[in-house]
Design a protein around this motif. Structure first.
Motif, mmCIF file in Angstrom:
data_model
loop_
_atom_site.group_PDB
_atom_site.id
_atom_site.type_symbol
_atom_site.label_atom_id
_atom_site.label_comp_id
_atom_site.label_asym_id
_atom_site.label_seq_id
_atom_site.Cartn_x
_atom_site.Cartn_y
_atom_site.Cartn_z
ATOM 1 N N GLU A 159 9.077 4.001 1.939
ATOM 2 C CA GLU A 159 7.996 4.369 1.019
ATOM 3 C C GLU A 159 8.419 4.217 -0.434
ATOM 4 O O GLU A 159 7.568 4.165 -1.317
ATOM 5 C CB GLU A 159 7.555 5.808 1.276
ATOM 6 N N ARG A 189 7.689 0.296 -4.730
ATOM 7 C CA ARG A 189 6.868 1.138 -3.866
ATOM 8 C C ARG A 189 5.483 0.523 -3.792
ATOM 9 O O ARG A 189 5.205 -0.481 -4.450
ATOM 10 C CB ARG A 189 6.797 2.574 -4.394
ATOM 11 N N LYS A 190 4.599 1.126 -2.978
ATOM 12 C CA LYS A 190 3.240 0.625 -2.916
ATOM 13 C C LYS A 190 2.468 1.005 -4.177
ATOM 14 O O LYS A 190 2.659 2.083 -4.745
ATOM 15 C CB LYS A 190 2.518 1.192 -1.687
ATOM 16 N N LYS A 202 1.182 3.348 2.177
ATOM 17 C CA LYS A 202 2.436 3.874 1.645
ATOM 18 C C LYS A 202 3.658 3.038 2.006
ATOM 19 O O LYS A 202 4.561 2.879 1.195
ATOM 20 C CB LYS A 202 2.647 5.308 2.144
ATOM 21 N N GLU A 203 3.718 2.524 3.236
ATOM 22 C CA GLU A 203 4.961 1.936 3.728
ATOM 23 C C GLU A 203 5.037 0.420 3.585
ATOM 24 O O GLU A 203 4.020 -0.270 3.589
ATOM 25 C CB GLU A 203 5.167 2.317 5.200
#
Length: 306
Positions: free
Chosen positions: A261, A293-294, A228-229
């Protein structure tokens, strides 16, 4: 039989090494069907689409070239309908950020190693997918500075080899001295996953970092392993002391950034800005928002485990 797809650029300054290290050994492999994708002068996006169509289930892809070739391979694999496609990268460019993140593996190592799940960044512009990035995305001055390396004199010098990093830095310093008084990003707000919006008017740069390095000399981290990060930051880097402080921290320790995120760059009015991922840049016109974002889809990367 297993299938190997080699992605390469025959016009690159190190293509001779690619032939010796990758293409020639591939011809003598047993137990493999070897296919090749030759990068054409049609831009990242069209090369990506063509490569994605070529890939089949369970392929092993090896990108042998600079970060431009690696970017096409990363995006081609991510966008391919084929399943369980693995990607290894061998660096033959000036910066090789993607190869460095993958672990600078040799041809035989890639053939014999297992794949690891990693999570690239995904950049969306006005609701439309723009690019996957293994290592970093920037908007503003740093993105525009990438054009320096496409100038004929600069490219000619880089092809000669030698102290390419020092020459690259010298070229960037000259460009910054000439251009730093300009405005690089129109007024915008930066939002996060909480929904908060911060006024970032006056910033010259936005940077999202996912890989080990940025432009070879700036240190990132191992955020590509996080689902996520990633790291992100903004700054007014047209001022010498702010640029000096930023670069000192980025080179000696780590890019001064915070975990995020979601980053949403929302412009006060439709804007023209430069954006780049892994050194491949583009000018966006009349853009209203940029989202980073991811990716929700992982990449199967053949890389060193540590």
């Amino acid at each position: 039989m297993k299938r190997l797809v080699i992605v390469y650029n025959p016009r690159s300054s190190h293509f001779k090494d690619v032939k010796e290290d990758v293409i020639e050994p591939a011809r003598h492999l047993s137990g493999w069907i070897v296919a090749k994708y030759e990068v054409e002068q049609i831009g990242v996006d069209e090369n990506t689409r063509r490569l994605a169509k070529l890939l089949q289930n369970d392929d092993l892809v090896i990108a042998a070239g600079g970060d431009g070739t690696a970017t096409i391979a990363v995006n081609g694999v991510m966008m391919a309908p084929a399943k369980n496609v693995r990607l290894g990268v061998m660096g033959y460019g000036n910066f090789n950020d993607v190869s460095r993140t993958f672990g600078d593996m040799k041809f035989k190592e890639i053939l014999e190693s297992n794949a690891h799940v990693v999570w690239p960044l995904r950049c969306v512009v006005d609701g439309k997918h723009w690019r996957y990035a293994m290592c970093y995305v920037t908007v503003g001055m740093f993105a525009e500075a990438c054009a320096v390396f496409d100038e004929p004199k600069t490219r000619k010098t880089l092809r000669k080899g030698g102290k390419r990093t020092l020459f690259s830095l010298f070229s960037l310093v000259k460009w910054w001295l000439r251009e730093h008084k300009r405005s690089f990003i129109p007024s915008f707000y930066l939002g996060d996953a909480s929904g908060d919006m911060l006024d970032k008017t006056g910033s010259s740069d936005y940077m999202a970092v996912n890989g080990l390095t940025v432009a070879k000399i700036m240190k990132g981290g191992r955020m590509f392993r996080d689902r996520k990060e990633f790291l992100s930051t903004t700054g007014e880097l047209t001022r010498f002391w702010k640029l000096f402080g930023f670069m000192t921290k980025a080179v000696l320790k780590q890019v001064p950034a915070e975990k995020s995120e979601l980053d949403l760059l929302k412009f006060n009015r439709p804007a023209s800005v430069m954006i780049q991922a892994e050194g491949e840049y583009a000018e966006l016109k009349a853009v209203k928002k940029i989202e980073v974002r991811k990716s929700t889809k992982p990449l199967l990367a053949v890389m060193r485990s540590k």
